[in-house]
Write a protein that holds these residues in place. Structure first.
Motif, mmCIF file in Angstrom:
data_model
loop_
_atom_site.group_PDB
_atom_site.id
_atom_site.type_symbol
_atom_site.label_atom_id
_atom_site.label_comp_id
_atom_site.label_asym_id
_atom_site.label_seq_id
_atom_site.Cartn_x
_atom_site.Cartn_y
_atom_site.Cartn_z
ATOM 1 N N LYS A 1 1.082 3.991 -3.043
ATOM 2 C CA LYS A 1 0.840 5.428 -2.830
ATOM 3 C C LYS A 1 1.949 6.257 -3.471
ATOM 4 O O LYS A 1 1.697 7.292 -4.087
ATOM 5 C CB LYS A 1 0.737 5.749 -1.341
ATOM 6 C CG LYS A 1 -0.532 5.263 -0.704
ATOM 7 C CD LYS A 1 -0.507 5.518 0.802
ATOM 8 C CE LYS A 1 -1.691 4.889 1.494
ATOM 9 N NZ LYS A 1 -1.624 5.053 2.962
ATOM 10 N N ILE B 1 -5.885 4.407 -4.070
ATOM 11 C CA ILE B 1 -4.509 3.911 -3.984
ATOM 12 C C ILE B 1 -4.189 3.083 -5.220
ATOM 13 O O ILE B 1 -3.067 3.079 -5.703
ATOM 14 C CB ILE B 1 -4.311 3.087 -2.694
ATOM 15 C CG1 ILE B 1 -4.478 4.002 -1.476
ATOM 16 C CG2 ILE B 1 -2.948 2.398 -2.682
ATOM 17 C CD1 ILE B 1 -4.533 3.270 -0.153
ATOM 18 N N ASP C 1 -10.045 4.432 -1.821
ATOM 19 C CA ASP C 1 -9.093 5.450 -1.377
ATOM 20 C C ASP C 1 -8.175 5.921 -2.499
ATOM 21 O O ASP C 1 -7.236 6.687 -2.256
ATOM 22 C CB ASP C 1 -8.254 4.917 -0.214
ATOM 23 C CG ASP C 1 -9.071 4.678 1.044
ATOM 24 O OD1 ASP C 1 -10.197 5.206 1.150
ATOM 25 O OD2 ASP C 1 -8.579 3.935 1.933
ATOM 26 N N ALA D 1 -8.748 -0.036 -0.815
ATOM 27 C CA ALA D 1 -7.639 0.503 -1.615
ATOM 28 C C ALA D 1 -8.147 1.184 -2.883
ATOM 29 O O ALA D 1 -7.624 2.222 -3.287
ATOM 30 C CB ALA D 1 -6.653 -0.616 -1.963
ATOM 31 N N ARG E 1 1.502 6.012 -7.266
ATOM 32 C CA ARG E 1 0.281 6.704 -7.687
ATOM 33 C C ARG E 1 0.573 8.176 -7.904
ATOM 34 O O ARG E 1 0.026 8.803 -8.806
ATOM 35 C CB ARG E 1 -0.800 6.508 -6.622
ATOM 36 C CG ARG E 1 -2.102 7.224 -6.907
ATOM 37 C CD ARG E 1 -2.714 6.814 -8.220
ATOM 38 N NE ARG E 1 -3.846 5.937 -7.984
ATOM 39 C CZ ARG E 1 -4.463 5.286 -8.942
ATOM 40 N NH1 ARG E 1 -4.062 5.395 -10.197
ATOM 41 N NH2 ARG E 1 -5.472 4.508 -8.679
ATOM 42 N N LEU F 1 0.829 -1.209 0.000
ATOM 43 C CA LEU F 1 0.000 0.000 0.000
ATOM 44 C C LEU F 1 0.862 1.258 0.000
ATOM 45 O O LEU F 1 0.582 2.209 -0.746
ATOM 46 C CB LEU F 1 -0.944 0.000 1.201
ATOM 47 C CG LEU F 1 -2.098 -1.002 1.132
ATOM 48 C CD1 LEU F 1 -2.818 -1.073 2.473
ATOM 49 C CD2 LEU F 1 -3.067 -0.659 0.010
ATOM 50 N N GLU F 2 1.902 1.277 0.804
ATOM 51 C CA GLU F 2 2.803 2.443 0.836
ATOM 52 C C GLU F 2 3.533 2.606 -0.499
ATOM 53 O O GLU F 2 3.692 3.730 -0.989
ATOM 54 C CB GLU F 2 3.793 2.334 1.989
ATOM 55 C CG GLU F 2 3.156 2.536 3.345
ATOM 56 C CD GLU F 2 2.383 3.842 3.447
ATOM 57 O OE1 GLU F 2 2.920 4.907 3.053
ATOM 58 O OE2 GLU F 2 1.225 3.800 3.900
#
Length: 104
Positions: free
Chosen positions: A26, A55, A53, A50, A29, A22-23
């Motif tokens: 981000k 992401i 949001d 995800a 993205r 996820l990090e």
């Protein structure tokens, strides 16, 4: 490029691979304007989160599909998931690949 696919696979011992992907997503993205797909340890809720949001645009599922060939239907029905038997991976037989129970 049609899309960028980021997987959480790592050789290092990572306590929370989902958090790592996820990090990473981000970060990319913010610099990649195309379709972004991510994978690693997602369930229906974390995948939807995800996407909601922003992401990622898509979530891919690998290992969950091995034990749940009807994964989409299970997610739609909020049905319990089968547990994969990793001891049967790459053993050359059908056990662990084609013998998981489906909902129907």
């Amino acid at each position: 490029m049609a899309y960028l696919h980021i997987s959480g696979f790592t050789m290092a011992s990572v306590a929370k691979p989902l958090d790592l992907v996820l990090e990473t997503a981000k970060h990319f993205r913010s610099i990649y304007n195309g379709t972004l797909m991510i994978n690693k340890g997602f369930n229906a809720q974390t995948a939807n989160d995800a996407i909601e949001d922003d992401i990622a645009d898509l979530i891919s599922f690998g290992e969950l599909y091995i034990g749940n060939p009807d994964l989409v239907e299970r997610f739609a029905q909020n049905a319990p998931l089968n547990h994969n038997d990793r001891a049967t991976y790459y053993t050359g037989g059908a056990a662990g690949y084609t013998d998981y129970k489906t909902l129907k």
